[in-house]
Design a protein around this motif. Structure first.
Motif, PDB file in Angstrom:
ATOM      1  N   ASP A 110      95.289  46.613  28.581  1.00 36.54           N
ATOM      2  CA  ASP A 110      94.282  45.990  27.728  1.00 36.54           C
ATOM      3  C   ASP A 110      93.073  45.614  28.576  1.00 36.54           C
ATOM      4  O   ASP A 110      93.196  44.845  29.538  1.00 36.54           O
ATOM      5  N   PRO A 111      91.880  46.137  28.260  1.00 28.69           N
ATOM      6  CA  PRO A 111      90.686  45.827  29.064  1.00 28.69           C
ATOM      7  C   PRO A 111      90.308  44.355  29.028  1.00 28.69           C
ATOM      8  O   PRO A 111      89.537  43.890  29.875  1.00 28.69           O
ATOM      9  N   ARG A 112      90.832  43.607  28.035  1.00 29.81           N
ATOM     10  CA  ARG A 112      90.530  42.183  27.957  1.00 29.81           C
ATOM     11  C   ARG A 112      91.343  41.374  28.963  1.00 29.81           C
ATOM     12  O   ARG A 112      91.116  40.180  29.133  1.00 29.81           O
ATOM     13  N   ASP A 113      92.301  42.051  29.630  1.00 24.91           N
ATOM     14  CA  ASP A 113      93.215  41.361  30.539  1.00 24.91           C
ATOM     15  C   ASP A 113      93.176  42.003  31.922  1.00 24.91           C
ATOM     16  O   ASP A 113      94.168  42.584  32.377  1.00 24.91           O
ATOM     17  N   PRO A 114      92.052  41.890  32.635  1.00 19.81           N
ATOM     18  CA  PRO A 114      91.938  42.522  33.950  1.00 19.81           C
ATOM     19  C   PRO A 114      92.808  41.863  35.021  1.00 19.81           C
ATOM     20  O   PRO A 114      93.039  42.454  36.073  1.00 19.81           O
ATOM     21  N   TRP A 115      93.263  40.651  34.750  1.00 17.39           N
ATOM     22  CA  TRP A 115      94.092  39.927  35.725  1.00 17.39           C
ATOM     23  C   TRP A 115      95.549  39.871  35.273  1.00 17.39           C
ATOM     24  O   TRP A 115      96.232  38.863  35.463  1.00 17.39           O
ATOM     25  N   GLU A 116      96.015  40.952  34.652  1.00 16.87           N
ATOM     26  CA  GLU A 116      97.345  40.944  34.039  1.00 16.87           C
ATOM     27  C   GLU A 116      98.452  40.601  35.028  1.00 16.87           C
ATOM     28  O   GLU A 116      99.388  39.869  34.692  1.00 16.87           O
ATOM     29  N   GLY A 117      98.380  41.130  36.243  1.00 16.91           N
ATOM     30  CA  GLY A 117      99.436  40.846  37.216  1.00 16.91           C
ATOM     31  C   GLY A 117      99.586  39.352  37.471  1.00 16.91           C
ATOM     32  O   GLY A 117     100.693  38.810  37.425  1.00 16.91           O
TER      33      GLY A 117
END
Length: 229
Positions: free
Chosen positions: A30-37
């Motif tokens: 999801d591009p809205r969640d660049p910090w997913e990790g």
């Protein structure tokens, strides 16, 4: 703290929407969640804290306090929320809704005995909920990347900043005169709102899917709906 109220809305969305897209992880990130990790790591930490601390306390709270008393406590905190909602409506230039929330607060604070009785609802005065993040959204401020805050849960850059404003403006923290009272009052507020999620949580846990992804998807859907209402 509004985290468990938000989670309640997320649960309601998941259980009533029937949106299969929330039940499986497909396609690119999801591009809205660049910090997913990082967000997933914090999400895992939050769930661990909830499982070992908040949930057991909430279960004890529910078993120990009779329902009428719990309802009164919920109403008390909700009444203080109406005051903040009135201010947010005014900042959004929605003066009609602001007036309704103000009337709710005045009626419940007096006739309802400090808000422990929700007389305003029985009188047909509509209840709404607004926060600083929603107000910023109505002025066109983008939500920004998705962020999972330690202990506070799902948020975004915009809403995270809004929460800081809401924390300092919260009437509960302004009414309490000393640090110990503030801690006790906010702790009770968190426990009460967490306890109200126990029944809905059972259905949530029965669904086999990526809980992190579902929370994220529902969060954005709900926030968009709240800002556009």
């Amino acid at each position: 703290m509004r985290v468990y109220i938000l989670v309640s809305l997320i649960l309601l969305n998941l259980l009533t929407s029937g949106c299969a897209g929330l039940l499986r992880h497909e396609g690119p990130a999801d591009p809205r969640d660049p910090w997913e990790g990082t967000n997933r790591a914090i999400f895992k930490f939050n769930e661990s804290v909830d499982r070992t601390i908040f949930k057991p306390i909430a279960q004890g709270y529910e078993k120990t306090l009779p329902q009428p008393l719990r309802t009164g406590i919920t109403n008390f905190f909700s009444n203080l929320g109406d005051l903040m909602t009135a201010i947010q409506h005014a900042l959004q230039l929605d003066f009609r809704s602001s007036s309704e929330s103000t009337v709710r607060f005045l009626v419940n604070s007096t006739v309802g005995i400090l808000g422990f009785n929700d007389v305003a609802t029985r009188m047909g005065i509509a209840k709404t909920d607004e926060d600083s993040g929603q107000t910023l959204g109505t002025y066109g401020v983008a939500s920004g990347p998705y962020v999972v805050l330690p202990l506070l849960g799902p948020s975004s850059v915009r809403d995270g900043l809004g929460r800081i404003v809401d924390l300092f403006a919260d009437p509960l923290n302004n009414i309490a005169r000393d640090r110990e009272t503030k801690i006790a009052a906010n702790t009770l507020k968190v426990i009460d709102t967490r306890a109200r999620l126990l029944s809905a949580e059972q259905a949530f846990e029965a669904l086999a899917f990526d809980r992190y992804m579902a929370m994220r998807s529902a969060y954005f859907a709900i926030r968009e709906s709240q800002i556009e209402d």
